[in-house]
Design an enzyme around this catalytic site. Structure first.
Site, PDB file in Angstrom:
ATOM      1  N   LYS A  64      27.134  20.249  69.757  1.00 39.83           N
ATOM      2  CA  LYS A  64      25.136  21.003  69.408  1.00 39.83           C
ATOM      3  C   LYS A  64      25.082  20.991  68.439  1.00 39.83           C
ATOM      4  O   LYS A  64      25.465  20.883  67.342  1.00 39.83           O
ATOM      5  CB  LYS A  64      25.095  22.235  70.262  1.00 39.83           C
ATOM      6  CG  LYS A  64      23.419  22.723  69.747  1.00 39.83           C
ATOM      7  CD  LYS A  64      23.348  24.171  70.799  1.00 39.83           C
ATOM      8  CE  LYS A  64      22.035  24.674  70.742  1.00 39.83           C
ATOM      9  NZ  LYS A  64      22.007  26.340  71.198  1.00 39.83           N
ATOM     10  N   LYS A 106      23.924  17.977  73.312  1.00 40.43           N
ATOM     11  CA  LYS A 106      22.933  17.935  72.918  1.00 40.43           C
ATOM     12  C   LYS A 106      22.763  17.641  71.674  1.00 40.43           C
ATOM     13  O   LYS A 106      22.913  18.307  70.926  1.00 40.43           O
ATOM     14  CB  LYS A 106      22.939  19.953  73.402  1.00 40.43           C
ATOM     15  CG  LYS A 106      21.589  20.026  73.027  1.00 40.43           C
ATOM     16  CD  LYS A 106      21.580  21.491  73.111  1.00 40.43           C
ATOM     17  CE  LYS A 106      20.132  22.667  73.354  1.00 40.43           C
ATOM     18  NZ  LYS A 106      20.055  23.550  73.873  1.00 40.43           N
TER      19      LYS A 106
HETATM   20  C1  PBG Z   1      19.975  28.850  71.710  1.00 41.73           C
HETATM   21  C2  PBG Z   1      19.956  27.382  72.707  1.00 41.73           C
HETATM   22  C3  PBG Z   1      18.361  26.211  71.705  1.00 41.73           C
HETATM   23  C4  PBG Z   1      18.465  25.559  73.525  1.00 41.73           C
HETATM   24  C5  PBG Z   1      19.582  25.982  73.986  1.00 41.73           C
HETATM   25  N1  PBG Z   1      20.349  26.951  73.686  1.00 41.73           N
HETATM   26  C6  PBG Z   1      17.798  26.316  71.036  1.00 41.73           C
HETATM   27  C7  PBG Z   1      18.646  26.704  69.421  1.00 41.73           C
HETATM   28  O1  PBG Z   1      19.921  25.877  69.360  1.00 41.73           O
HETATM   29  O2  PBG Z   1      17.855  26.925  68.757  1.00 41.73           O
HETATM   30  C8  PBG Z   1      17.635  24.412  73.406  1.00 41.73           C
HETATM   31  C9  PBG Z   1      16.906  23.934  73.960  1.00 41.73           C
HETATM   32  C10 PBG Z   1      16.210  23.127  74.236  1.00 41.73           C
HETATM   33  O3  PBG Z   1      15.081  22.721  73.012  1.00 41.73           O
HETATM   34  O4  PBG Z   1      15.761  22.447  75.233  1.00 41.73           O
HETATM   35  N2  PBG Z   1      21.578  29.354  71.692  1.00 41.73           N
END
Ligand code: PBG
Length: 324
Positions: free
Chosen positions: A196, A249
């Site tokens: 991520k 992601k």
């Molecule tokens: C939080 C989380 C996020 C997303 C999924 N889980 C945001 C972040 O890490 O700040 C993002 C999903 C999206 O942008 O569609 N843990």
């Protein structure tokens, strides 16, 4: 002209093109993210995600039934916690009567076969808007992992089929798997957000849940977008620690990473087509600059072609309609 090879032969007409197509989309490939709020009859359109909504549990149930009827097999739950329940421990995250836990139960009792996946990270519950516990301006790893384990156990107890840790702390997959074994949750899966990235493409999501970090950024836990090999390291570690599915992601700007991870692990790979990627297509379509439906299918097919077995996408419903 004499040519030994004429590749255009395989592109001559729709029949031949479909015979030799390499990649296909089907409803079962999609994981539909759902944003859930307290209350009743609440349907709130997220301003930076036109056409996407945050709903109370009642409306969420209706939505889940529709998704199931379209052939979607899995939903990924995110909740919006009220401000007065947020603190630096994130303890609301494992409240057995919390919004997440009630949502899991309600969905599993209304549509028992729907695979319910739950977001595991402290940000919706954190007064700092960070995915972990903050001490002296730092996001501390090991204490956060303890909190994530409690959170995961409470989701499992409520009936979740998969927990999806999105926090990027070290060692959390192994710790959660160990806790599941000790507590006899031997049928609950783990979909690890393994690679991520610290991405600007999460902006609209943070609007949806009011979860933007209160200070700093997430770069000490989410990955540097300059890195590819590090993604493989993270995915292999999560596979080793007991993840059932690993995730990359965002998706569109990371197709090379999806492929690299796909070639490295021996478990399914998912990709998260995130909120900002949704917003880009929506905005350009609204301006009349691209064809929305074509952009949806081309984007999702590209993510599959890159190697994603599953795609979490806000276009899940639209894509199913376009495919049928
Ligand atoms: C939080 C989380 C996020 C997303 C999924 N889980 C945001 C972040 O890490 O700040 C993002 C999903 C999206 O942008 O569609 N843990």
């Amino acid at each position: 002209m004499y040519l030994q090879k004429r590749p255009r032969i395989l592109r001559n007409n729709p029949a031949i093109r479909s015979m030799v197509a390499e990649t296909f989309l089907k409803p079962g490939d999609f994981i539909a993210p759902l944003f859930i709020d307290e209350g009743e009859n609440i349907v709130f359109e997220i301003p930076s995600m036109p056409g996407y909504y945050r709903r109370s549990i009642d409306g969420t149930i209706k939505e889940v039934k529709e998704l199931w009827d379209l052939g979607i097999k899995s939903v990924l739950l995110f909740i919006k916690a009220p401000d007065d329940l947020k603190d630096n421990t994130g303890k609301e995250a494992w409240n057995p009567y919390g919004l997440m836990q009630r949502s899991i139960k309600a969905i599993k009792s209304a549509v028992p076969d729907m695979i319910v996946m739950t977001d595991v990270a402290l940000d919706p519950y954190s007064s700092y808007g960070h995915d972990g516990i903050v001490k002296d301006g730092e996001i501390v790893n090991d204490e956060t992992v303890e909190a994530l384990v409690k959170m995961s156990l409470s989701h499992a107890a409520a009936g979740a089929d998969f927990v999806a840790p999105s926090d990027m702390m070290d060692g959390r997959i192994g710790a959660i798997r160990h806790a599941f074994e000790e507590n006899n949750f031997t049928k609950v899966g783990i979909m690890a957000y393994s690679a991520k990235y610290a991405s600007c493409f999460y902006g609209p999501f943070r609007d949806a849940l009011d979860s933007a970090p209160g200070f700093g950024d997430k770069k000490t836990y989410q990955m540097n977008y300059a890195n590819r090999i590090e993604a493989v390291k993270e995915a292999l570690a999560d596979e080793e620690e007991g993840a059932d599915i690993v995730m990359v992601k965002p998706a569109m700007a990371y197709l090379d990473v999806i492929r690299e991870v796909k070639n490295s692990v021996r478990i399914p790979v998912s990709a998260y087509h995130v909120s900002g990627e949704y917003a880009l297509i929506k905005a350009a379509a609204k301006m009349g600059w691209i064809d929305e439906n074509k952009a949806i299918l081309e984007s999702l097919t590209s993510i599959r072609r890159a190697g994603a077995d599953l795609i979490a996408t806000y276009f899940a419903k639209d894509a199913c309609k376009l495919l049928s």
